[in-house]
Design a protein around this motif. Structure first.
Motif: not given
Length: 169
Positions: A71-75
């Motif tokens: 998984x990944x997320x960008x904030x």
């Protein structure tokens, strides 16, 4: 076991591969497209990751389950709206869904944003009764504004949602 870490400049190619996999897997979940992102140069991918890693306004985060990237997320902190952090690119590999990875990524992004002074996190999600929408609602996200078209020419609608990070704000 689920673990997370910040995406480092040395991992730009891993990030590129994961992002493109996410766009192929879930094309209706993202404003960008596989076609647009796959046309980017390697230098562009490297610059995005190294800029986030060395800067203080955004952070890319990987999630791992038993040492496998899942998984990944960008904030990113909003420059136009102090106190707001925006989430982008939230994705969990289909083989790892339902294991708490999405919530773990949200927790990591939230902690980073709070540490940077954010009081609210915003994201955009496709309007549907989906696991993603259920996750965001269970996390405390609520609708902000009216749904809009996902991108030019798309019949899909997206909704901005927000959650307060500091009580009483």
């Amino acid at each position: 076991m689920i673990s997370t870490h910040t995406i480092s400049p040395q991992q730009w190619a891993v990030y590129k591969e994961a992002r493109l996999k996410a766009l192929k897997d879930s094309p209706d979940a993202f404003g960008s497209t596989w076609q647009a992102e796959s046309a980017r140069s390697d230098e562009s991918w490297f610059n995005q990751v190294s800029g986030a890693f060395s800067g203080s306004a955004d952070r890319g985060i990987f999630a791992f389950k038993d040492a496998h990237l899942c998984g990944l997320v960008w904030c990113q902190l909003s420059m136009a709206q102090p106190g707001i952090a925006n989430l982008y690119q939230m994705w969990v590999d289909p083989q790892a869904r339902g294991c708490g990875i999405g919530r773990t990524l949200l927790n990591e992004a939230t902690a980073w944003a709070q540490n940077k002074g954010a009081t609210h996190i915003r994201l955009t999600v496709t309007v549907a009764q989906s696991p993603a929408m259920q996750l965001y609602r269970s996390y405390g996200f609520y609708p902000v504004g009216e749904p809009t078209a996902m991108r030019d020419g798309s019949e899909l609608m997206v909704r901005t949602m927000e959650v307060a990070l500091v009580h009483g704000v």
